[in-house]
Design an enzyme around this catalytic site. Structure first.
Site, PDB file in Angstrom:
ATOM      1  N   ARG A   1       0.865  -1.182   0.000  1.00 59.02           N
ATOM      2  CA  ARG A   1       0.000   0.000   0.000  1.00 59.02           C
ATOM      3  C   ARG A   1       0.898   1.227   0.000  1.00 59.02           C
ATOM      4  O   ARG A   1       1.867   1.294   0.778  1.00 59.02           O
ATOM      5  CB  ARG A   1      -0.911   0.026   1.227  1.00 59.02           C
ATOM      6  CG  ARG A   1      -1.960   1.130   1.163  1.00 59.02           C
ATOM      7  CD  ARG A   1      -2.736   1.261   2.456  1.00 59.02           C
ATOM      8  NE  ARG A   1      -2.008   2.078   3.417  1.00 59.02           N
ATOM      9  CZ  ARG A   1      -2.589   2.612   4.496  1.00 59.02           C
ATOM     10  NH1 ARG A   1      -3.874   2.381   4.739  1.00 59.02           N
ATOM     11  NH2 ARG A   1      -1.880   3.361   5.338  1.00 59.02           N
TER      12      ARG A   1
ATOM     13  N   TYR B   1      -2.743  11.564   6.557  1.00 62.52           N
ATOM     14  CA  TYR B   1      -2.947  10.174   6.963  1.00 62.52           C
ATOM     15  C   TYR B   1      -1.927   9.243   6.317  1.00 62.52           C
ATOM     16  O   TYR B   1      -1.588   9.402   5.152  1.00 62.52           O
ATOM     17  CB  TYR B   1      -4.346   9.697   6.540  1.00 62.52           C
ATOM     18  CG  TYR B   1      -4.422   8.190   6.625  1.00 62.52           C
ATOM     19  CD1 TYR B   1      -4.288   7.396   5.502  1.00 62.52           C
ATOM     20  CD2 TYR B   1      -4.514   7.564   7.864  1.00 62.52           C
ATOM     21  CE1 TYR B   1      -4.267   6.023   5.594  1.00 62.52           C
ATOM     22  CE2 TYR B   1      -4.496   6.189   7.969  1.00 62.52           C
ATOM     23  CZ  TYR B   1      -4.374   5.422   6.833  1.00 62.52           C
ATOM     24  OH  TYR B   1      -4.335   4.073   6.939  1.00 62.52           O
TER      25      TYR B   1
ATOM     26  N   ASP C   1      -5.099   4.064  -0.142  1.00 61.23           N
ATOM     27  CA  ASP C   1      -6.246   4.342   0.736  1.00 61.23           C
ATOM     28  C   ASP C   1      -6.644   5.810   0.620  1.00 61.23           C
ATOM     29  O   ASP C   1      -5.877   6.685   1.017  1.00 61.23           O
ATOM     30  CB  ASP C   1      -5.861   4.003   2.192  1.00 61.23           C
ATOM     31  CG  ASP C   1      -7.068   3.918   3.122  1.00 61.23           C
ATOM     32  OD1 ASP C   1      -6.944   3.318   4.206  1.00 61.23           O
ATOM     33  OD2 ASP C   1      -8.125   4.481   2.757  1.00 61.23           O
TER      34      ASP C   1
ATOM     35  N   HIS D   1      -9.033   7.011   2.193  1.00 60.23           N
ATOM     36  CA  HIS D   1      -9.440   7.308   3.567  1.00 60.23           C
ATOM     37  C   HIS D   1     -10.651   8.232   3.665  1.00 60.23           C
ATOM     38  O   HIS D   1     -10.672   9.187   4.468  1.00 60.23           O
ATOM     39  CB  HIS D   1      -8.253   7.867   4.365  1.00 60.23           C
ATOM     40  CG  HIS D   1      -8.151   7.266   5.742  1.00 60.23           C
ATOM     41  ND1 HIS D   1      -8.578   7.927   6.855  1.00 60.23           N
ATOM     42  CD2 HIS D   1      -7.746   6.051   6.155  1.00 60.23           C
ATOM     43  CE1 HIS D   1      -8.407   7.146   7.911  1.00 60.23           C
ATOM     44  NE2 HIS D   1      -7.912   5.998   7.526  1.00 60.23           N
TER      45      HIS D   1
ATOM     46  N   GLU E   1      -8.997   2.317  -2.007  1.00 56.55           N
ATOM     47  CA  GLU E   1      -9.801   2.029  -0.817  1.00 56.55           C
ATOM     48  C   GLU E   1     -10.494   3.272  -0.270  1.00 56.55           C
ATOM     49  O   GLU E   1      -9.919   4.358  -0.312  1.00 56.55           O
ATOM     50  CB  GLU E   1      -8.860   1.466   0.252  1.00 56.55           C
ATOM     51  CG  GLU E   1      -9.489   1.194   1.605  1.00 56.55           C
ATOM     52  CD  GLU E   1      -8.430   0.809   2.637  1.00 56.55           C
ATOM     53  OE1 GLU E   1      -8.683   0.982   3.823  1.00 56.55           O
ATOM     54  OE2 GLU E   1      -7.331   0.361   2.219  1.00 56.55           O
TER      55      GLU E   1
ATOM     56  N   GLU F   1     -14.111  -0.859   6.078  1.00 53.99           N
ATOM     57  CA  GLU F   1     -13.455  -1.009   7.380  1.00 53.99           C
ATOM     58  C   GLU F   1     -14.243  -0.365   8.500  1.00 53.99           C
ATOM     59  O   GLU F   1     -14.082  -0.740   9.668  1.00 53.99           O
ATOM     60  CB  GLU F   1     -12.026  -0.472   7.346  1.00 53.99           C
ATOM     61  CG  GLU F   1     -11.910   1.028   7.245  1.00 53.99           C
ATOM     62  CD  GLU F   1     -10.456   1.487   7.197  1.00 53.99           C
ATOM     63  OE1 GLU F   1     -10.118   2.412   7.957  1.00 53.99           O
ATOM     64  OE2 GLU F   1      -9.685   0.908   6.399  1.00 53.99           O
TER      65      GLU F   1
ATOM     66  N   ARG G   1     -13.901  -4.766   3.176  1.00 58.04           N
ATOM     67  CA  ARG G   1     -12.788  -4.385   4.057  1.00 58.04           C
ATOM     68  C   ARG G   1     -13.058  -4.575   5.551  1.00 58.04           C
ATOM     69  O   ARG G   1     -12.203  -4.275   6.385  1.00 58.04           O
ATOM     70  CB  ARG G   1     -12.451  -2.907   3.840  1.00 58.04           C
ATOM     71  CG  ARG G   1     -11.661  -2.623   2.614  1.00 58.04           C
ATOM     72  CD  ARG G   1     -10.203  -2.971   2.814  1.00 58.04           C
ATOM     73  NE  ARG G   1      -9.526  -2.039   3.719  1.00 58.04           N
ATOM     74  CZ  ARG G   1      -8.533  -2.393   4.519  1.00 58.04           C
ATOM     75  NH1 ARG G   1      -8.138  -3.646   4.565  1.00 58.04           N
ATOM     76  NH2 ARG G   1      -7.962  -1.506   5.312  1.00 58.04           N
TER      77      ARG G   1
ATOM     78  N   GLU H   1      -4.655  -7.281   4.978  1.00 60.72           N
ATOM     79  CA  GLU H   1      -3.802  -6.172   5.427  1.00 60.72           C
ATOM     80  C   GLU H   1      -3.013  -6.638   6.654  1.00 60.72           C
ATOM     81  O   GLU H   1      -3.569  -7.335   7.507  1.00 60.72           O
ATOM     82  CB  GLU H   1      -4.650  -4.953   5.791  1.00 60.72           C
ATOM     83  CG  GLU H   1      -3.859  -3.765   6.334  1.00 60.72           C
ATOM     84  CD  GLU H   1      -4.753  -2.567   6.697  1.00 60.72           C
ATOM     85  OE1 GLU H   1      -4.196  -1.488   6.946  1.00 60.72           O
ATOM     86  OE2 GLU H   1      -5.998  -2.728   6.712  1.00 60.72           O
TER      87      GLU H   1
ATOM     88  N   TRP I   1     -11.534  12.567   8.074  1.00 59.29           N
ATOM     89  CA  TRP I   1     -10.106  12.299   8.289  1.00 59.29           C
ATOM     90  C   TRP I   1      -9.710  11.030   7.643  1.00 59.29           C
ATOM     91  O   TRP I   1     -10.459  10.046   7.687  1.00 59.29           O
ATOM     92  CB  TRP I   1      -9.784  12.283   9.775  1.00 59.29           C
ATOM     93  CG  TRP I   1      -8.369  11.928  10.043  1.00 59.29           C
ATOM     94  CD1 TRP I   1      -7.271  12.739   9.948  1.00 59.29           C
ATOM     95  CD2 TRP I   1      -7.870  10.611  10.339  1.00 59.29           C
ATOM     96  NE1 TRP I   1      -6.134  12.049  10.189  1.00 59.29           N
ATOM     97  CE2 TRP I   1      -6.465  10.723  10.447  1.00 59.29           C
ATOM     98  CE3 TRP I   1      -8.482   9.368  10.534  1.00 59.29           C
ATOM     99  CZ2 TRP I   1      -5.656   9.649  10.747  1.00 59.29           C
ATOM    100  CZ3 TRP I   1      -7.689   8.273  10.830  1.00 59.29           C
ATOM    101  CH2 TRP I   1      -6.273   8.426  10.931  1.00 59.29           C
TER     102      TRP I   1
HETATM  103  C1  CS2 Z   1      -6.646   2.500   7.724  1.00 55.25           C
HETATM  104  C2  CS2 Z   1      -6.487   2.443   9.190  1.00 55.25           C
HETATM  105  O1  CS2 Z   1      -5.411   0.526   7.633  1.00 55.25           O
HETATM  106  C3  CS2 Z   1      -6.232   1.228   7.059  1.00 55.25           C
HETATM  107  O2  CS2 Z   1      -6.712   0.941   5.975  1.00 55.25           O
HETATM  108  O3  CS2 Z   1      -7.757   3.007   7.170  1.00 55.25           O
HETATM  109  O4  CS2 Z   1      -5.179   2.725   9.462  1.00 55.25           O
HETATM  110  C4  CS2 Z   1      -7.377   3.367   9.972  1.00 55.25           C
HETATM  111  O5  CS2 Z   1      -7.016   4.672   9.797  1.00 55.25           O
HETATM  112  C5  CS2 Z   1      -7.309   3.006  11.435  1.00 55.25           C
HETATM  113  O6  CS2 Z   1      -7.616   1.678  11.581  1.00 55.25           O
HETATM  114  C6  CS2 Z   1      -8.264   3.845  12.258  1.00 55.25           C
HETATM  115  O7  CS2 Z   1      -8.312   3.385  13.525  1.00 55.25           O
HETATM  116 MG    MG Z   2      -8.270   2.149   5.329  1.00 57.09          MG
END
Ligand code: CS2
Ligand code: MG
Length: 412
Positions: A147, A159, A220, A222, A246, A272, A293, A349, A412
């Protein structure tokens, strides 16, 4: 057999973790991960005050019945806190059942459908040079898929960029990005989508030029783009053949993905922050994503995530289970067993935990040549050292949040 105790263990070796530990009248122990990053204590209270009293005296073997009882008798359904609490109970009961059977959990889930789980790791850098070094470092560790997250010119912090000395005890060692920062208040970060949309394609062009066409690359978004911005990014990344893009847009409005799908063939991964199959209903049925995810810890455990994957399998949608450091080794091990057993596995992951965490959670899973395997110990294969856990009391930590240049709060 009966459950005679259920304890909620909170520990903070490299970061905060919440673990449910159930024990039966025959001394069989089951563990379940209930860690909800930045809101850990909400799940602790839900478990201690409302769920634990319901477990004492129950037959640990009745996993589906216990799942339905906890979900329906709560009246108030779904959501991250409830589903993390139910997930912890579910995984702990599967751990007990597999230990009683004397088998690794994946054998109870239908046996192994593969020899190991392809993983991806997090390479990142504030600039190309740092990023290339990070990609090489992850390849040297065996990762076969990477990634890619980078800094964006003009933005102070963003991020996914690993920084030195993320973990107090490991100062100087460059670690994967740990998003939650210890402290009384969350850190504010800045964001600008147009700068990001201009920059990211140039990064993937450079990475492909440096590392070639084969290396599976993931990114990502995000949750930060509007649907049309996500469509624009997906399209501009097509020449670089991503494994997936993602969380390209917040997916509360599942229909938003129709517009993205309309404009790009870049594979999409989402989920996620999803907690139940209902969060996936439209986007799976309309083939709007390619990878699920969710993590076992946040989607109601093995019992419910398996149902999500069964639904997804009808649409040839594969797993891409969430595996950052805020999924504890218990949660990681549990989803490795599920990932090994299901047919529609895609990729796992794998952000590696810190050394202090490894002393609290003794794991039997292995990472070899880019593949994870849960191991063949009875149960899920993770033991919790209670004395070591007690040495690391909880520390307040928050995920950062974003503000745009005009002060508007942004995803975020
Ligand atoms: C992220 C995470 O791993 C990922 O794909 O989106 O790092 C995410 O930011 C954290 O799990 C938030 O707690
Ligand atoms: Mg993520």
């Amino acid at each position: 057999m009966q459950i005679v105790s259920a304890d909620v263990i909170v520990t903070s070796p490299d970061r905060n973790f919440v673990t449910l530990r159930v024990e039966t009248d025959e001394g069989v122990v089951g563990l379940g991960d209930a860690t909800l990053n930045g809101r850990e204590l909400a799940v602790v209270a839900y478990l201690r005050e409302h769920v634990v009293p319901l477990l004492i005296g129950r037959d640990p073997a009745r996993i589906e019945d216990t799942w339905q009882f906890l979900y329906r008798s709560a009246y108030w359904r779904r959501g991250p806190v409830t589903m993390a609490a139910i997930a912890a109970v579910d995984v702990a009961l599967w751990d007990v059942k597999a230990k009683v059977a004397g088998l690794p959990l994946y054998q109870l889930l239908g046996g192994a459908s593969r020899t190991g789980l392809l993983t991806y790791g997090h390479a990142s850098g504030k600039d190309l040079e740092e990023l290339f070094d990070s990609i090489r470092a992850h390849q040297a560790e065996g990762y076969r898929a990477i990634r890619v997250q980078t800094g964006v010119p003009g933005l102070k912090s963003i991020y996914g960029i690993a920084s030195n000395a993320t973990f107090d005890g490991n100062a100087g060692k460059r670690y994967d990005h740990e998003p939650a920062q210890r402290g009384a208040l969350p850190a504010e970060e800045d964001w600008d989508t147009r700068s990001y949309l201009r920059h990211v394609p140039t990064v993937f062009e450079a990475v492909r030029a440096e590392f070639g066409p084969e290396l599976p690359l993931l990114h990502d978004g995000h949750h930060r783009m509007t649907p049309i911005q996500a469509a624009q990014l997906g399209k501009s990344l097509e020449p670089y053949d991503l494994f997936w893009l993602e969380d390209c847009t917040p997916a509360e409005n599942q229909e938003a993905l129709r517009l993205v799908r309309q404009h790009t063939t870049t594979p999409l991964a989402i989920g996620e922050i999803f907690n139940t199959v209902w969060d996936y209903q439209l986007i799976v049925r309309e083939q709007l994503i390619d990878y699920v995810r969710s993590a076992v810890t946040h989607a109601g455990g093995i019992t419910h995530l398996r149902k999500i994957m069964d639904y997804a399998s009808q649409y040839q949608i594969k797993s891409g289970f969430h595996g950052p450091t805020d999924i504890s080794p218990v949660g990681m091990a549990a989803q490795m067993h599920l990932g090994l057993a299901i047919h529609n596995f895609g990729i796992q992951e794998y952000m590696q935990h810190g050394e202090a965490t490894d002393r609290v959670f003794r794991q039997s899973f292995t990472f070899t040549d880019g593949f994870l395997h849960p191991g063949d110990q009875p149960g899920i294969g993770v033991d919790l050292d209670l004395d070591e856990a007690a040495r690391h009391p909880y520390e307040q930590a928050y995920l950062p949040y974003n503000r745009l240049a005009d002060g508007t709060v942004h995803d975020w």
